[in-house]
Design a protein around this motif. Structure first.
Motif, PDB file in Angstrom:
ATOM      1  N   THR A   1       0.831  -1.206   0.000  1.00 20.84           N
ATOM      2  CA  THR A   1       0.000   0.000   0.000  1.00 20.84           C
ATOM      3  C   THR A   1       0.863   1.253   0.000  1.00 20.84           C
ATOM      4  OG1 THR A   1      -1.760  -1.137   1.221  1.00 20.84           O
ATOM      5  CG2 THR A   1      -1.797   1.262   1.215  1.00 20.84           C
ATOM      6  N   VAL A   2       1.854   1.290   0.895  1.00 22.96           N
ATOM      7  CA  VAL A   2       2.718   2.473   1.002  1.00 22.96           C
ATOM      8  C   VAL A   2       3.557   2.654  -0.267  1.00 22.96           C
ATOM      9  CG1 VAL A   2       4.630   3.515   2.267  1.00 22.96           C
ATOM     10  CG2 VAL A   2       2.788   2.359   3.511  1.00 22.96           C
ATOM     11  N   LEU A   3       4.252   1.588  -0.678  1.00 22.45           N
ATOM     12  CA  LEU A   3       5.123   1.697  -1.849  1.00 22.45           C
ATOM     13  C   LEU A   3       4.326   1.968  -3.128  1.00 22.45           C
ATOM     14  CD1 LEU A   3       7.664  -1.213  -1.170  1.00 22.45           C
ATOM     15  CD2 LEU A   3       8.045   1.246  -0.907  1.00 22.45           C
ATOM     16  N   GLY A   4       3.231   1.245  -3.322  1.00 23.60           N
ATOM     17  CA  GLY A   4       2.424   1.418  -4.515  1.00 23.60           C
ATOM     18  C   GLY A   4       1.826   2.805  -4.609  1.00 23.60           C
ATOM     19  N   THR A   5       1.346   3.332  -3.468  1.00 25.81           N
ATOM     20  CA  THR A   5       0.745   4.664  -3.456  1.00 25.81           C
ATOM     21  C   THR A   5       1.797   5.744  -3.702  1.00 25.81           C
ATOM     22  OG1 THR A   5      -0.941   3.907  -1.897  1.00 25.81           O
ATOM     23  CG2 THR A   5      -0.610   6.279  -2.103  1.00 25.81           C
ATOM     24  N   VAL A   6       2.954   5.610  -3.068  1.00 14.18           N
ATOM     25  CA  VAL A   6       4.025   6.593  -3.264  1.00 14.18           C
ATOM     26  C   VAL A   6       4.496   6.600  -4.718  1.00 14.18           C
ATOM     27  CG1 VAL A   6       6.417   7.146  -2.690  1.00 14.18           C
ATOM     28  CG2 VAL A   6       4.804   6.559  -0.873  1.00 14.18           C
ATOM     29  N   LEU A   7       4.722   5.426  -5.282  1.00 13.62           N
ATOM     30  CA  LEU A   7       5.173   5.340  -6.670  1.00 13.62           C
ATOM     31  C   LEU A   7       4.100   5.835  -7.640  1.00 13.62           C
ATOM     32  CD1 LEU A   7       6.989   1.871  -6.631  1.00 13.62           C
ATOM     33  CD2 LEU A   7       8.050   4.126  -6.850  1.00 13.62           C
TER      34      LEU A   7
ATOM     35  N   ILE B   1       8.589 -10.212   0.228  1.00 11.30           N
ATOM     36  CA  ILE B   1       9.070  -9.523  -0.981  1.00 11.30           C
ATOM     37  C   ILE B   1       8.317 -10.032  -2.203  1.00 11.30           C
ATOM     38  CG2 ILE B   1      11.048  -9.232  -2.519  1.00 11.30           C
ATOM     39  CD1 ILE B   1      12.844  -9.241  -0.085  1.00 11.30           C
ATOM     40  N   THR B   2       8.121 -11.332  -2.277  1.00 11.28           N
ATOM     41  CA  THR B   2       7.388 -11.909  -3.406  1.00 11.28           C
ATOM     42  C   THR B   2       5.967 -11.373  -3.474  1.00 11.28           C
ATOM     43  OG1 THR B   2       8.671 -13.952  -3.183  1.00 11.28           O
ATOM     44  CG2 THR B   2       6.674 -14.050  -4.518  1.00 11.28           C
ATOM     45  N   MET B   3       5.253 -11.385  -2.351  1.00 14.10           N
ATOM     46  CA  MET B   3       3.875 -10.913  -2.326  1.00 14.10           C
ATOM     47  C   MET B   3       3.783  -9.415  -2.606  1.00 14.10           C
ATOM     48  SD  MET B   3       1.996 -12.972   0.779  1.00 14.10           S
ATOM     49  CE  MET B   3       0.393 -12.454   0.183  1.00 14.10           C
ATOM     50  N   THR B   4       4.742  -8.648  -2.085  1.00 16.62           N
ATOM     51  CA  THR B   4       4.722  -7.195  -2.286  1.00 16.62           C
ATOM     52  C   THR B   4       4.904  -6.846  -3.754  1.00 16.62           C
ATOM     53  OG1 THR B   4       5.612  -6.836  -0.057  1.00 16.62           O
ATOM     54  CG2 THR B   4       5.781  -5.017  -1.616  1.00 16.62           C
ATOM     55  N   ILE B   5       5.827  -7.514  -4.415  1.00 20.05           N
ATOM     56  CA  ILE B   5       6.048  -7.253  -5.844  1.00 20.05           C
ATOM     57  C   ILE B   5       4.780  -7.550  -6.646  1.00 20.05           C
ATOM     58  CG2 ILE B   5       7.306  -8.043  -7.890  1.00 20.05           C
ATOM     59  CD1 ILE B   5       9.737  -8.476  -6.106  1.00 20.05           C
ATOM     60  N   VAL B   6       4.101  -8.631  -6.286  1.00 19.15           N
ATOM     61  CA  VAL B   6       2.879  -9.013  -6.997  1.00 19.15           C
ATOM     62  C   VAL B   6       1.743  -8.026  -6.719  1.00 19.15           C
ATOM     63  CG1 VAL B   6       1.110 -10.797  -7.213  1.00 19.15           C
ATOM     64  CG2 VAL B   6       3.509 -11.447  -7.009  1.00 19.15           C
ATOM     65  N   SER B   7       1.674  -7.505  -5.490  1.00 19.00           N
ATOM     66  CA  SER B   7       0.553  -6.651  -5.084  1.00 19.00           C
ATOM     67  C   SER B   7       0.746  -5.179  -5.431  1.00 19.00           C
ATOM     68  CB  SER B   7       0.330  -6.777  -3.567  1.00 19.00           C
ATOM     69  OG  SER B   7       0.136  -8.125  -3.192  1.00 19.00           O
ATOM     70  N   LEU B   8       1.950  -4.774  -5.774  1.00 16.34           N
ATOM     71  CA  LEU B   8       2.234  -3.357  -6.007  1.00 16.34           C
ATOM     72  C   LEU B   8       1.382  -2.744  -7.106  1.00 16.34           C
ATOM     73  CD1 LEU B   8       6.120  -2.838  -5.786  1.00 16.34           C
ATOM     74  CD2 LEU B   8       4.351  -1.711  -4.448  1.00 16.34           C
ATOM     75  N   MET B   9       1.150  -3.496  -8.181  1.00 14.13           N
ATOM     76  CA  MET B   9       0.544  -2.941  -9.377  1.00 14.13           C
ATOM     77  C   MET B   9      -0.850  -2.378  -9.122  1.00 14.13           C
ATOM     78  SD  MET B   9       1.417  -2.265 -12.398  1.00 14.13           S
ATOM     79  CE  MET B   9       0.788  -1.829 -14.011  1.00 14.13           C
ATOM     80  N   SER B  10      -1.650  -3.048  -8.313  1.00 10.71           N
ATOM     81  CA  SER B  10      -3.019  -2.575  -8.080  1.00 10.71           C
ATOM     82  C   SER B  10      -3.028  -1.233  -7.364  1.00 10.71           C
ATOM     83  CB  SER B  10      -3.803  -3.612  -7.276  1.00 10.71           C
ATOM     84  OG  SER B  10      -3.181  -3.860  -6.033  1.00 10.71           O
ATOM     85  N   PHE B  11      -2.163  -1.067  -6.361  1.00 11.70           N
ATOM     86  CA  PHE B  11      -2.092   0.207  -5.648  1.00 11.70           C
ATOM     87  C   PHE B  11      -1.449   1.289  -6.513  1.00 11.70           C
ATOM     88  CE2 PHE B  11      -2.376  -2.876  -2.178  1.00 11.70           C
ATOM     89  CZ  PHE B  11      -3.384  -2.311  -1.425  1.00 11.70           C
ATOM     90  N   PHE B  12      -0.448   0.922  -7.275  1.00  9.38           N
ATOM     91  CA  PHE B  12       0.203   1.886  -8.164  1.00  9.38           C
ATOM     92  C   PHE B  12      -0.781   2.424  -9.194  1.00  9.38           C
ATOM     93  CE2 PHE B  12       2.237   2.610 -12.284  1.00  9.38           C
ATOM     94  CZ  PHE B  12       3.120   3.632 -11.962  1.00  9.38           C
TER      95      PHE B  12
END
Length: 322
Positions: free
Chosen positions: A109-115, A191-202
Motif C-alpha cells: 500500500t505504502v510503496l504502490g501509493t508513493v510510486l 518480498i514476493t507478495m509485495t512485488i505481486v501486489s504493487l501494481m493494483s495500488f500503483f
C-alpha cells in the motif's frame, strides 16, 4: 445502508448454505470424499463409525441443522489428513497468514501509493516513463516465478535467508533470537507478495491523482496562489487517496485467505498452505471449514469498507442507500 446490511446477511447465509451442499454434490459417496483412496480397505465397523461421526446416517435437513450448530459451537470435527481438530488447525494457521499478508498489505500500500503518486506528478516526463515501465514489468511477472528467483539467488546461492517454513525447526530459539528468526523466514515470502501486489495500488493511485489534478477546485486553488506543496497534500492527495482506501479494504478481506501459491512455494504454515494440503489429501472436512472462514472474512471486510467509506466520503451515503 439498511438494505446493504441485509444484503451482506443474505450473502453470508448463501455462503454457509453452499458450503454445506457443494461437497455433497461431488461424485461418489460421502465416505470416499472424506477418506479418499483408502475407502476400499475400510471395515464395516469403521464405515459405520464415520457415518455416525459426521451424522451421514441422518436425513439431509437433520445434517444441515447439525452443520449450522457446529459452526457456532466451533465443533468442526477432526481432520483426516492431520489427525487433529480442524478448529485448532485453522486457528493455528491464521496468525501466520496475518503476519505474512498483513506485512505485505502495509508495504504494498505504502510503496504502490508513493510510486503511483510520484508517477502522476511527473507525468509526461522521462522519470514517469521509467516508473510506469518498471511497474508494468513487475506486474506481468507470475508470483511463483518471482518466488523461485528469490529462492535461487538469495536463499540458495547467497544463503542470506531461509527458503521454507516460518521458523527454524532444528534450532530452538527463544526471546529476541526467535523473533529475528521469524523475521528472516518472512523476508522472501513478503518480498514476493509485495512485488505481486504493487501494481493494483500503483495503478489506482496514479489514475486517481491524474483525475484529481484536473478538477476545478485544484485549478481554483492554483489561481488563488496557494503554495504548490499545500495543494498537492490537502487538495490532491486528500481526495485522490479515497480509491486507494477502497483497494486497501478489499485486500484486507483476502488477508485471512492467504496466498495459496506463495505459502505453498515457501511452505509457510498459513491458511493458504493448509487448504492446499487439504485439497491434495482430499481432506473435505478441513476444506469445508477453511473455505467457510475465508469467504465470511471477505464478506465482512467488504461490509467494513462500506461503513468506513461513508465516514471518509459522506457523498457515498446517498449512493449506498439507492
Amino acid at each position: 445502508m439498511k438494505q446493504k446490511k441485509s444484503y451482506y446477511i443474505i450473502l453470508i447465509a448463501a455462503v454457509i448454505t453452499l458450503n454445506f451442499f457443494l461437497p455433497r454434490c461431488l461424485p461418489g459417496s460421502p465416505i470416499s470424499q472424506i477418506i479418499g483412496e483408502n475407502v476400499g480397505g475400510m471395515l464395516p465397523e469403521e464405515r459405520e463409525r464415520i457415518l455416525e461421526t459426521y451424522h451421514l446416517n441422518d436425513s439431509l435437513p437433520e445434517q444441515f441443522i447439525e452443520y449450522i450448530k457446529n459452526i457456532f459451537t466451533l465443533d468442526w470435527g477432526i481432520s483426516y489428513s492431520k489427525k487433529q481438530p480442524i478448529k485448532d488447525l485453522i486457528f493455528d494457521a491464521i496468525p501466520w497468514t496475518l503476519l505474512l499478508c498483513g506485512t505485505n498489505l502495509i508495504l504494498s500500500t505504502v510503496l504502490g501509493t508513493v510510486l503511483g503518486t510520484a508517477s502522476a506528478m511527473l507525468r509526461k516526463k522521462k522519470k514517469d516513463l521509467k516508473i510506469v515501465g518498471l511497474m508494468t514489468i513487475l506486474g506481468s511477472m507470475p508470483s511463483f516465478w518471482i518466488g523461485m528467483v528469490l529462492i535461487s539467488f538469495f536463499g540458495v546461492k547467497l544463503g542470506w535467508f531461509p527458503i521454507y517454513g516460518a521458523y527454524s525447526v532444528v534450532k530452538k530459539y527463544t526471546g529476541v533470537a526467535k523473533i529475528l528468526d521469524i523475521l528472516r523466514h518472512l523476508v522472501l515470502p513478503v518480498i514476493t507478495m509485495t512485488i505481486v501486489s504493487l501494481m493494483s495500488f500503483f495503478t489506482t493511485s496514479r489514475v486517481s491523482v491524474l483525475e484529481t489534478i484536473h478538477q476545478d477546485y485544484v485549478t481554483l486553488a492554483e489561481m488563488r496562489g496557494i503554495p504548490k506543496k499545500r495543494i498537492q497534500v490537502f487538495y490532491i492527495m486528500r481526495n485522490a487517496l479515497i480509491p486507494v482506501f477502497t483497494v486497501f479494504m478489499l485486500e484486507v478481506g483476502y488477508v485471512l485467505s492467504g496466498s495459496v501459491v506463495i505459502e505453498s512455494l515457501f511452505s509457510y504454515p498459513g491458511i493458504g498452505y493448509l487448504l492446499y494440503n487439504a485439497v491434495l489429501s482430499r481432506d473435505y472436512p478441513l476444506m469445508q471449514y477453511g473455505f467457510l472462514i475465508t469467504s465470511v472474512m471477505v464478506i465482512l471486510a467488504s461490509w467494513l469498507t462500506d461503513v468506513l467509506y461513508c465516514k471518509i466520503d459522506p457523498r457515498m451515503v446517498s449512493m449506498l442507500e439507492k
